[in-house]
Design a protein around this motif. Structure first.
Motif, mmCIF file in Angstrom:
data_model
loop_
_atom_site.group_PDB
_atom_site.id
_atom_site.type_symbol
_atom_site.label_atom_id
_atom_site.label_comp_id
_atom_site.label_asym_id
_atom_site.label_seq_id
_atom_site.Cartn_x
_atom_site.Cartn_y
_atom_site.Cartn_z
ATOM 1 N N ASP A 230 0.814 -1.220 0.000
ATOM 2 C CA ASP A 230 0.000 0.000 0.000
ATOM 3 C C ASP A 230 0.845 1.266 0.000
ATOM 4 O O ASP A 230 0.312 2.382 0.008
ATOM 5 N N TYR A 231 2.159 1.143 -0.052
ATOM 6 C CA TYR A 231 3.046 2.310 0.038
ATOM 7 C C TYR A 231 2.946 3.132 -1.250
ATOM 8 O O TYR A 231 3.256 2.636 -2.338
ATOM 9 N N ALA A 232 2.534 4.389 -1.111
ATOM 10 C CA ALA A 232 2.318 5.224 -2.293
ATOM 11 C C ALA A 232 2.736 6.665 -2.052
ATOM 12 O O ALA A 232 2.257 7.570 -2.725
ATOM 13 N N TRP A 233 3.647 6.914 -1.105
ATOM 14 C CA TRP A 233 4.015 8.291 -0.749
ATOM 15 C C TRP A 233 5.529 8.452 -0.690
ATOM 16 O O TRP A 233 6.055 9.256 0.070
ATOM 17 N N GLY A 234 6.230 7.695 -1.526
ATOM 18 C CA GLY A 234 7.679 7.809 -1.538
ATOM 19 C C GLY A 234 8.149 9.141 -2.091
ATOM 20 O O GLY A 234 7.405 9.845 -2.780
ATOM 21 N N PRO A 235 9.410 9.514 -1.802
ATOM 22 C CA PRO A 235 9.942 10.786 -2.291
ATOM 23 C C PRO A 235 10.147 10.769 -3.806
ATOM 24 O O PRO A 235 10.032 9.719 -4.457
ATOM 25 N N GLU A 236 10.447 11.921 -4.344
ATOM 26 C CA GLU A 236 10.692 12.069 -5.775
ATOM 27 C C GLU A 236 11.702 11.029 -6.258
ATOM 28 O O GLU A 236 12.725 10.793 -5.626
ATOM 29 N N GLY A 237 11.399 10.396 -7.387
ATOM 30 C CA GLY A 237 12.293 9.402 -7.958
ATOM 31 C C GLY A 237 12.016 7.985 -7.517
ATOM 32 O O GLY A 237 12.660 7.053 -8.004
ATOM 33 N N SER A 238 11.060 7.793 -6.606
ATOM 34 C CA SER A 238 10.734 6.441 -6.146
ATOM 35 C C SER A 238 10.146 5.619 -7.291
ATOM 36 O O SER A 238 9.353 6.116 -8.098
ATOM 37 N N LEU A 239 10.517 4.357 -7.333
ATOM 38 C CA LEU A 239 9.934 3.448 -8.308
ATOM 39 C C LEU A 239 8.520 3.066 -7.881
ATOM 40 O O LEU A 239 8.179 3.161 -6.699
ATOM 41 N N PRO A 240 7.684 2.612 -8.823
ATOM 42 C CA PRO A 240 6.380 2.076 -8.419
ATOM 43 C C PRO A 240 6.564 0.956 -7.406
ATOM 44 O O PRO A 240 7.437 0.095 -7.566
ATOM 45 N N THR A 241 5.772 0.970 -6.364
ATOM 46 C CA THR A 241 5.929 -0.013 -5.290
ATOM 47 C C THR A 241 5.883 -1.432 -5.822
ATOM 48 O O THR A 241 6.631 -2.315 -5.344
ATOM 49 N N ALA A 242 5.069 -1.686 -6.813
ATOM 50 C CA ALA A 242 4.938 -3.041 -7.349
ATOM 51 C C ALA A 242 6.210 -3.545 -7.998
ATOM 52 O O ALA A 242 6.358 -4.751 -8.215
ATOM 53 N N GLU A 243 7.151 -2.640 -8.329
ATOM 54 C CA GLU A 243 8.414 -3.055 -8.950
ATOM 55 C C GLU A 243 9.503 -3.331 -7.923
ATOM 56 O O GLU A 243 10.563 -3.864 -8.265
ATOM 57 N N LEU A 244 9.281 -2.964 -6.672
ATOM 58 C CA LEU A 244 10.289 -3.201 -5.635
ATOM 59 C C LEU A 244 10.312 -4.680 -5.275
ATOM 60 O O LEU A 244 9.290 -5.366 -5.360
ATOM 61 N N PRO A 245 11.461 -5.214 -4.856
ATOM 62 C CA PRO A 245 11.504 -6.609 -4.419
ATOM 63 C C PRO A 245 10.496 -6.872 -3.303
ATOM 64 O O PRO A 245 10.326 -6.038 -2.407
ATOM 65 N N ARG A 246 9.848 -8.008 -3.347
ATOM 66 C CA ARG A 246 8.850 -8.326 -2.324
ATOM 67 C C ARG A 246 9.503 -8.461 -0.948
ATOM 68 O O ARG A 246 8.939 -8.044 0.064
ATOM 69 N N THR A 247 10.694 -9.058 -0.927
ATOM 70 C CA THR A 247 11.389 -9.284 0.341
ATOM 71 C C THR A 247 12.836 -8.836 0.213
ATOM 72 O O THR A 247 13.503 -9.110 -0.788
ATOM 73 N N VAL A 248 13.326 -8.144 1.227
ATOM 74 C CA VAL A 248 14.737 -7.787 1.343
ATOM 75 C C VAL A 248 15.256 -8.369 2.649
ATOM 76 O O VAL A 248 14.690 -8.115 3.719
ATOM 77 N N THR A 249 16.314 -9.157 2.567
ATOM 78 C CA THR A 249 16.955 -9.716 3.761
ATOM 79 C C THR A 249 18.330 -9.088 3.906
ATOM 80 O O THR A 249 19.143 -9.136 2.975
ATOM 81 N N ILE A 250 18.575 -8.482 5.045
ATOM 82 C CA ILE A 250 19.892 -7.928 5.358
ATOM 83 C C ILE A 250 20.602 -8.938 6.250
ATOM 84 O O ILE A 250 20.140 -9.252 7.342
ATOM 85 N N ARG A 251 21.699 -9.448 5.754
ATOM 86 C CA ARG A 251 22.440 -10.518 6.439
ATOM 87 C C ARG A 251 23.770 -9.979 6.948
ATOM 88 O O ARG A 251 24.552 -9.409 6.179
ATOM 89 N N VAL A 252 24.029 -10.132 8.234
ATOM 90 C CA VAL A 252 25.270 -9.656 8.830
ATOM 91 C C VAL A 252 26.363 -10.702 8.633
ATOM 92 O O VAL A 252 26.215 -11.867 9.041
ATOM 93 N N VAL A 253 27.444 -10.294 7.986
ATOM 94 C CA VAL A 253 28.601 -11.167 7.753
ATOM 95 C C VAL A 253 29.827 -10.373 8.188
ATOM 96 O O VAL A 253 30.276 -9.461 7.491
ATOM 97 N N THR A 254 30.391 -10.678 9.338
ATOM 98 C CA THR A 254 31.428 -9.838 9.924
ATOM 99 C C THR A 254 32.817 -10.083 9.355
ATOM 100 O O THR A 254 33.729 -9.294 9.596
ATOM 101 N N ASN A 255 32.991 -11.147 8.591
ATOM 102 C CA ASN A 255 34.292 -11.425 7.975
ATOM 103 C C ASN A 255 34.248 -10.982 6.515
ATOM 104 O O ASN A 255 33.454 -11.510 5.728
ATOM 105 N N PRO A 256 35.078 -10.005 6.104
ATOM 106 C CA PRO A 256 34.984 -9.487 4.734
ATOM 107 C C PRO A 256 35.320 -10.527 3.668
ATOM 108 O O PRO A 256 34.755 -10.480 2.567
ATOM 109 N N THR A 257 36.219 -11.461 3.967
ATOM 110 C CA THR A 257 36.533 -12.496 2.982
ATOM 111 C C THR A 257 35.350 -13.421 2.782
ATOM 112 O O THR A 257 35.014 -13.800 1.650
ATOM 113 N N THR A 258 34.684 -13.769 3.881
ATOM 114 C CA THR A 258 33.464 -14.568 3.769
ATOM 115 C C THR A 258 32.398 -13.802 2.992
ATOM 116 O O THR A 258 31.670 -14.382 2.168
ATOM 117 N N MET A 259 32.299 -12.503 3.237
ATOM 118 C CA MET A 259 31.335 -11.676 2.505
ATOM 119 C C MET A 259 31.595 -11.767 1.006
ATOM 120 O O MET A 259 30.666 -11.966 0.201
#
Length: 544
Positions: A230-259
């Motif tokens: 239902d998000y429809a009030w993004g700032p200028e330049g926002s993509l249509p909400t329906a085009e955004l990924p359905r899910t975003v997972t932020i995964r913490v990886v503390t070792n840069p080589t593993t990353m």
């Protein structure tokens, strides 16, 4: 990690100066930090057709601390929260301010009035009103809340807020003129709904009007965000909400080589890398975007009970620090020698201000220490009144080149009779240590700022038990110049801000070392624009 920026080792501060050309202020200026606006965010273009059913995984090297958006300055936390909270204003093309939750605004030196757009709702379905915004601004200065944003998102506590829900307006009135008010407010995430009634929930959950909602989390390891259809009030330049990924997972990886390995294996879609890991990924042809997000500093603790409380010691540290050599090894040489405190893409660019640092090198450092009564002991380390000139120095251990840099620092300062005791720790622990006070020197501390006024709470005012002055700074020349600068607007303020910065540098209260880029790498089928917190949530795209 940084304070208020995406990066390696400190605090994240990122509010863009500038006025809006569309839907913005009828009397808007660039604010008290003035100057030219910031450059547009760098982007990675999507190759393919965006899919609203996509699932995106982003790697993050620093563990977030608090998820209360008014109580954290850590860039990792702010990056997660950028998906779930909106702001009154947002950075637009060319760094100018564009409408966010505020559809328009008017300002004078002592007042700003924002008209809140209709239709914005919280993740729990409740409306975002003028009263919602008023409550947020009141909470920022409420000592019982303990907000980290006072002096940053709101540049002074001397204000009063009124709201008119029928007119959809919020007005903030100041006791004194302040040219930084509007650009600074961009830093304040707007909490709504249940989060305003139960702040304790904000430590583990979110309560905002942003394009995503936090639906699952393993603190310090994984943060799962689901798109709000239902998000429809993004700032200028926002993509249509329906085009955004359905899910975003932020995964913490503390070792840069593993990353890097996870990115190359396709288990991550995008991540920040530096040093040899960045070069390895780059050699494999992954797309890269970068922003000059922050400066790495050497900062002494000015508390009177620390050896660095002695002005002569602070100046000696600035004189003996091997800045040029550090610039070559920090981040494996990707950065450049810093000649200012702020990054080069901001308002009031301060190129060349590093010339105000003390001059004379190690010889002058030794002379100052001799004159101040610090005498060399049997092992060459200086002593005064029975106190050894030995410095506890927390340093980041999760970014390229910092160990090599510390070796250079230890050797250079030993030559003038100062012992440095490195304390390696991860970036989150480093910020906690800085605000905890038990340190003498932060030789690799990162602060990302694009308003010179953001220096003020870190180098003046109350200490962390009541404020943000983790350096215990009390530089009268800096404070006087800052008070004059903060009342000015636009380019008129820049010369006075430069005077304030020069006062800090001349005293050795802060030493800029390296201008640091933050480099994002991405696999095929991913696109986004960058802001200071990382990928802009409303710009994310992933191919189907």
């Amino acid at each position: 990690m940084s304070l208020l920026a995406v990066g390696a080792s400190g605090v994240a501060l990122a509010a863009c100066g500038g006025s809006s050309d569309e839907g913005g202020s009828t009397g808007a200026t660039t604010g008290g930090d003035g100057g030219e606006p910031a450059a547009a965010a760098t982007a990675i273009a999507l190759e393919g057709t965006p899919s609203g059913d996509a699932e995106l995984t982003i790697g993050m090297i620093t563990r977030p601390d608090s998820l209360d958006p008014h109580k954290t300055l850590l860039d990792a936390s702010l990056a997660v929260l950028s998906y779930t909270y909106d702001h009154l204003l947002a950075p637009g093309p060319g760094g100018r301010l564009v409408p966010g939750l505020a559809e328009s605004w008017e300002e004078t030196p002592r007042q700003a009035t924002f008209t809140i757009r209709e239709g914005a709702t919280c993740s729990d379905g409740s409306p975002v009103t003028a009263s919602t915004v008023k409550r947020n601004l009141d909470d920022v200065k409420d000592p019982k809340v303990g907000s980290a944003l006072l002096g940053l998102g709101v540049p002074t506590a001397d204000y009063a807020v009124t709201a008119d829900d029928r007119a959809r307006t919020v007005t903030i009135r100041l006791d004194e003129p302040n040219g930084t008010l509007v650009p600074s407010l961009q830093l304040v995430p707007i909490i709504c709904g249940r989060g305003l009634r139960d702040r304790a929930m904000l430590e583990t959950r979110t309560s905002g009007s942003g394009p995503y909602e936090l639906t699952d989390t393993v603190p310090g390891e994984r943060y799962v965000l689901r798109r709000r259809d239902d998000y429809a009030w993004g700032p200028e330049g926002s993509l249509p909400t329906a085009e955004l990924p359905r899910t975003v997972t932020i995964r913490v990886v503390t070792n840069p080589t593993t990353m890097a390995n996870l990115l190359l294996a396709g288990d991550l879609d995008t991540a920040v890398l530096d040093g040899a890991d960045a070069e390895r990924v780059s050699d494999r042809g992954l797309a890269m975007a970068a922003l000059p997000t922050s400066v790495i500093f050497s900062i002494p603790n000015q508390s009177s009970d620390r050896p660095t409380g002695d002005p002569a010691v602070r100046q000696a540290l600035a004189l003996a620090l091997p800045r040029e050599q550090l610039a070559e090894v920090y981040l494996d040489g990707v950065g450049t020698l810093a000649d200012g405190i702020t990054t080069p893409d901001i308002a009031c660019v301060d190129d060349g201000v590093a010339a105000a640092l003390p001059t004379g090198g190690a010889e002058e450092a030794q002379r100052l220490l001799d004159e101040a009564g610090w005498r060399a002991g049997s092992d060459g380390i200086r002593v005064k009144d029975g106190r050894r000139l030995s410095l506890r120095a927390p340093q980041p251990n999760d970014f390229a080149g910092f160990d090599a840099g510390m070796e250079l620092i230890v050797a250079a300062l030993k030559e003038v009779g100062i012992e440095v005791r490195p304390q390696p720790m991860d970036s989150g622990a480093l910020v906690a240590a800085a605000f905890g006070g038990d340190w003498d020197l932060l030789p690799g501390f990162q602060i990302g700022m694009n308003l010179p006024s953001q220096l003020v709470p870190f180098f003046s005012g109350p200490a962390p038990d009541r404020g943000q002055n983790f350096t215990n700074g009390a530089n009268a020349a800096f404070e006087q110049a800052a008070r004059r600068a903060i009342a000015l607007a636009g380019e008129e303020s820049c010369a006075t801000w430069r005077e304030a910065e020069e006062a800090l540098l001349a005293a050795g209260d802060i030493v800029p070392v390296v201008e640091m880029p933050t480099r994002y790498f991405a696999n095929d089928g991913v696109g986004f624009e960058l802001s200071w917190w990382g990928p802009i949530p409303t710009s994310l795209q992933a191919a189907g």
